[in-house]
Design a protein around this motif. Structure first.
Motif, PDB file in Angstrom:
ATOM      1  N   ARG A  50       0.762  -1.228   0.093  1.00  0.00           N
ATOM      2  CA  ARG A  50       0.045   0.140   0.136  1.00  0.00           C
ATOM      3  C   ARG A  50       0.941   1.000   0.008  1.00  0.00           C
ATOM      4  O   ARG A  50       0.542   2.277  -0.666  1.00  0.00           O
ATOM      5  N   ALA A  51       1.966   1.214   0.766  1.00  0.00           N
ATOM      6  CA  ALA A  51       2.849   2.477   0.883  1.00  0.00           C
ATOM      7  C   ALA A  51       3.654   2.519  -0.527  1.00  0.00           C
ATOM      8  O   ALA A  51       3.995   3.600  -0.924  1.00  0.00           O
ATOM      9  N   PHE A  52       3.909   1.434  -1.122  1.00  0.00           N
ATOM     10  CA  PHE A  52       4.719   1.677  -2.436  1.00  0.00           C
ATOM     11  C   PHE A  52       3.788   2.248  -3.406  1.00  0.00           C
ATOM     12  O   PHE A  52       4.253   2.878  -4.113  1.00  0.00           O
ATOM     13  N   LEU A  53       2.592   1.899  -3.467  1.00  0.00           N
ATOM     14  CA  LEU A  53       1.454   2.404  -4.532  1.00  0.00           C
ATOM     15  C   LEU A  53       1.235   4.015  -4.151  1.00  0.00           C
ATOM     16  O   LEU A  53       0.988   4.614  -4.811  1.00  0.00           O
ATOM     17  N   SER A  54       0.783   4.232  -2.919  1.00  0.00           N
ATOM     18  CA  SER A  54       0.671   5.600  -2.403  1.00  0.00           C
ATOM     19  C   SER A  54       1.813   6.438  -2.755  1.00  0.00           C
ATOM     20  O   SER A  54       1.589   7.627  -2.894  1.00  0.00           O
ATOM     21  N   TYR A  55       3.139   5.715  -2.712  1.00  0.00           N
ATOM     22  CA  TYR A  55       4.277   6.718  -2.983  1.00  0.00           C
ATOM     23  C   TYR A  55       3.962   7.536  -4.436  1.00  0.00           C
ATOM     24  O   TYR A  55       4.219   8.834  -4.530  1.00  0.00           O
ATOM     25  N   TYR A  56       3.380   6.649  -5.392  1.00  0.00           N
ATOM     26  CA  TYR A  56       3.319   7.464  -6.692  1.00  0.00           C
ATOM     27  C   TYR A  56       2.489   8.652  -6.497  1.00  0.00           C
ATOM     28  O   TYR A  56       2.572  10.007  -7.047  1.00  0.00           O
ATOM     29  N   ASN A  57       1.205   8.491  -5.969  1.00  0.00           N
ATOM     30  CA  ASN A  57       0.153   9.402  -5.837  1.00  0.00           C
ATOM     31  C   ASN A  57       0.673  10.546  -4.969  1.00  0.00           C
ATOM     32  O   ASN A  57       0.276  11.820  -5.329  1.00  0.00           O
ATOM     33  N   MET A 105      11.478  11.977  -0.293  1.00  0.00           N
ATOM     34  CA  MET A 105      10.765  10.460  -0.507  1.00  0.00           C
ATOM     35  C   MET A 105      11.667   9.919  -1.841  1.00  0.00           C
ATOM     36  O   MET A 105      11.633  10.765  -2.836  1.00  0.00           O
ATOM     37  N   ASN A 106      11.993   8.614  -1.900  1.00  0.00           N
ATOM     38  CA  ASN A 106      12.685   8.450  -3.043  1.00  0.00           C
ATOM     39  C   ASN A 106      12.519   6.826  -3.018  1.00  0.00           C
ATOM     40  O   ASN A 106      12.761   6.032  -2.050  1.00  0.00           O
ATOM     41  N   ILE A 107      12.504   6.396  -4.321  1.00  0.00           N
ATOM     42  CA  ILE A 107      12.711   4.829  -4.601  1.00  0.00           C
ATOM     43  C   ILE A 107      13.619   4.998  -5.690  1.00  0.00           C
ATOM     44  O   ILE A 107      13.258   5.173  -6.831  1.00  0.00           O
ATOM     45  N   PRO A 108      14.932   4.499  -5.591  1.00  0.00           N
ATOM     46  CA  PRO A 108      15.690   4.257  -6.768  1.00  0.00           C
ATOM     47  C   PRO A 108      15.371   3.331  -7.924  1.00  0.00           C
ATOM     48  O   PRO A 108      14.410   2.286  -7.540  1.00  0.00           O
ATOM     49  N   PRO A 109      15.439   3.772  -9.293  1.00  0.00           N
ATOM     50  CA  PRO A 109      15.040   3.015 -10.329  1.00  0.00           C
ATOM     51  C   PRO A 109      15.117   1.462 -10.224  1.00  0.00           C
ATOM     52  O   PRO A 109      14.254   0.743 -10.403  1.00  0.00           O
ATOM     53  N   ALA A 110      16.469   0.903  -9.902  1.00  0.00           N
ATOM     54  CA  ALA A 110      16.482  -0.542  -9.794  1.00  0.00           C
ATOM     55  C   ALA A 110      15.668  -1.189  -8.718  1.00  0.00           C
ATOM     56  O   ALA A 110      14.997  -2.078  -8.935  1.00  0.00           O
ATOM     57  N   LYS A 111      15.530  -0.444  -7.644  1.00  0.00           N
ATOM     58  CA  LYS A 111      14.725  -0.972  -6.562  1.00  0.00           C
ATOM     59  C   LYS A 111      13.202  -0.829  -6.815  1.00  0.00           C
ATOM     60  O   LYS A 111      12.297  -1.596  -6.438  1.00  0.00           O
ATOM     61  N   LYS A 112      12.810   0.191  -7.397  1.00  0.00           N
ATOM     62  CA  LYS A 112      11.597   0.579  -8.217  1.00  0.00           C
ATOM     63  C   LYS A 112      10.986  -0.736  -8.825  1.00  0.00           C
ATOM     64  O   LYS A 112       9.990  -1.428  -8.703  1.00  0.00           O
ATOM     65  N   ALA A 113      11.992  -1.196  -9.767  1.00  0.00           N
ATOM     66  CA  ALA A 113      11.664  -2.197 -10.773  1.00  0.00           C
ATOM     67  C   ALA A 113      11.365  -3.868  -9.902  1.00  0.00           C
ATOM     68  O   ALA A 113      10.579  -4.362 -10.091  1.00  0.00           O
ATOM     69  N   TYR A 145      -6.138   1.629  -7.975  1.00  0.00           N
ATOM     70  CA  TYR A 145      -6.372   1.764  -9.782  1.00  0.00           C
ATOM     71  C   TYR A 145      -7.573   2.299  -9.896  1.00  0.00           C
ATOM     72  O   TYR A 145      -7.825   3.165 -10.734  1.00  0.00           O
ATOM     73  N   LYS A 146      -8.548   2.115  -8.994  1.00  0.00           N
ATOM     74  CA  LYS A 146      -9.807   3.080  -8.817  1.00  0.00           C
ATOM     75  C   LYS A 146      -9.533   4.317  -8.436  1.00  0.00           C
ATOM     76  O   LYS A 146     -10.247   5.406  -9.478  1.00  0.00           O
ATOM     77  N   GLY A 147      -8.704   4.560  -7.708  1.00  0.00           N
ATOM     78  CA  GLY A 147      -8.536   6.132  -7.650  1.00  0.00           C
ATOM     79  C   GLY A 147      -7.714   6.725  -8.729  1.00  0.00           C
ATOM     80  O   GLY A 147      -7.783   7.987  -8.878  1.00  0.00           O
ATOM     81  N   ASP A 148      -6.690   5.984  -9.204  1.00  0.00           N
ATOM     82  CA  ASP A 148      -5.989   6.478 -10.393  1.00  0.00           C
ATOM     83  C   ASP A 148      -6.860   6.831 -11.434  1.00  0.00           C
ATOM     84  O   ASP A 148      -7.138   7.852 -12.147  1.00  0.00           O
ATOM     85  N   TYR A 149      -7.855   5.863 -11.743  1.00  0.00           N
ATOM     86  CA  TYR A 149      -8.939   6.114 -12.862  1.00  0.00           C
ATOM     87  C   TYR A 149      -9.787   7.122 -12.664  1.00  0.00           C
ATOM     88  O   TYR A 149     -10.000   8.200 -13.511  1.00  0.00           O
ATOM     89  N   LYS A 150     -10.271   7.410 -11.706  1.00  0.00           N
ATOM     90  CA  LYS A 150     -10.973   8.755 -11.230  1.00  0.00           C
ATOM     91  C   LYS A 150     -10.018   9.782 -11.294  1.00  0.00           C
ATOM     92  O   LYS A 150     -10.682  10.930 -11.653  1.00  0.00           O
ATOM     93  N   GLY A 151      -8.919   9.909 -10.792  1.00  0.00           N
ATOM     94  CA  GLY A 151      -8.132  11.099 -11.103  1.00  0.00           C
ATOM     95  C   GLY A 151      -7.755  11.366 -12.532  1.00  0.00           C
ATOM     96  O   GLY A 151      -8.055  12.753 -12.904  1.00  0.00           O
ATOM     97  N   ILE A 152      -7.605  10.529 -13.387  1.00  0.00           N
ATOM     98  CA  ILE A 152      -7.389  10.790 -14.721  1.00  0.00           C
ATOM     99  C   ILE A 152      -8.616  11.238 -15.337  1.00  0.00           C
ATOM    100  O   ILE A 152      -8.757  12.105 -16.301  1.00  0.00           O
ATOM    101  N   LEU A 153      -9.800  10.575 -14.919  1.00  0.00           N
ATOM    102  CA  LEU A 153     -11.146  10.780 -15.530  1.00  0.00           C
ATOM    103  C   LEU A 153     -11.445  12.440 -15.217  1.00  0.00           C
ATOM    104  O   LEU A 153     -11.777  13.157 -16.233  1.00  0.00           O
ATOM    105  N   SER A 154     -11.045  12.717 -14.017  1.00  0.00           N
ATOM    106  CA  SER A 154     -11.428  14.092 -13.843  1.00  0.00           C
ATOM    107  C   SER A 154     -10.491  15.066 -14.451  1.00  0.00           C
ATOM    108  O   SER A 154     -10.940  16.346 -14.698  1.00  0.00           O
TER     109      SER A 154
END
Length: 220
Positions: free
Chosen positions: A62-69, A119-127, A151-160
């Motif tokens: 959950r924390a990994f996914l929330s990082y992007y938002n 906040m940071n996730i280096p590229p190799a670790k992100k992969a 993903y539901k939240g991402d979809y709503k964000g892009i839709l907005s």
């Protein structure tokens, strides 16, 4: 019992350490003892905050996914136009290509405690995290539920964003929902290709591919 005020700090240390351990040995081999050593705390402290290894994995995902938002939201301003917001989404949502021979990368930090800039996730670790979590999610319904929620939240964000573009006359989308799903599928698909390091020789820049498709959708 932990000191008053230490709970958010200690929990973030444990989550960051869990992600580091997953990068080192994978989800299956990751243990609470290993996380405790990485976080410089006792196994009992981890058990105090997280009931089990499965709970810890779930919260780390959950924390990994929330990082992007969190990163995206920190850069969006009210005066931005739709394409500017989509550029921020693209920049943060697409993981960088990584070099497997790259020198040791800095530690992971998905906590806002020291500010979004830290906040940071280096590229190799992100992969590595991307592959580890998504492969497990194919068999783990709890991880699937977290992913669907995000993903539901991402979809709503892009839709907005698309709806906002329609309102101010920049976009003329007759089916904003379909377009939002297409944009989302596009960056998720490119993310998958980047994580495995695949890019055809004929494609010089997959970001250009992303925008050529998006621009054709919105007529820019």
């Amino acid at each position: 019992m932990p000191k008053v005020g230490m709970e958010p700090i200690r929990k973030s240390q444990i989550i960051n350490s869990t992600l580091e351990c997953i990068c080192m040995v994978g989800i299956e081999k990751m243990s609470l003892d290993m996380v405790a050593k990485e976080a410089n705390c006792s196994k009992g402290v981890i058990s105090y905050y997280f009931k089990s290894k499965d709970t810890l994995i779930l919260e780390a995902f959950r924390a990994f996914l929330s990082y992007y938002n969190t990163k995206i939201n920190s850069e969006v301003r009210e005066d931005m136009k739709p394409f500017e917001i989509l550029q921020i989404v693209q920049k943060n949502a697409l993981p960088e290509y990584y070099n497997i021979d790259k020198e040791a990368e800095p530690k992971i930090n998905v906590s806002e405690i020291r500010g979004v800039e830290a906040m940071n996730i280096p590229p190799a670790k992100k992969a590595k995290l991307f592959v580890s979590f998504f492969s497990r999610a194919m068999l783990d319904t709890n991880l699937q539920a977290v992913l669907q929620e995000v993903y539901k939240g991402d979809y709503k964000g892009i839709l907005s964003i698309i709806s906002y573009g329609n309102e101010i006359g920049i976009f003329k989308e007759t089916d904003a929902s379909k377009s939002a799903y297409a944009v989302m599928a596009l960056y998720i698909g490119i993310s998958m290709l980047r994580v495995v390091g695949f890019k055809p020789e004929e494609v010089n820049d997959d970001v250009d591919v992303f925008w050529s498709v998006v621009n054709s959708m919105f007529g820019k």
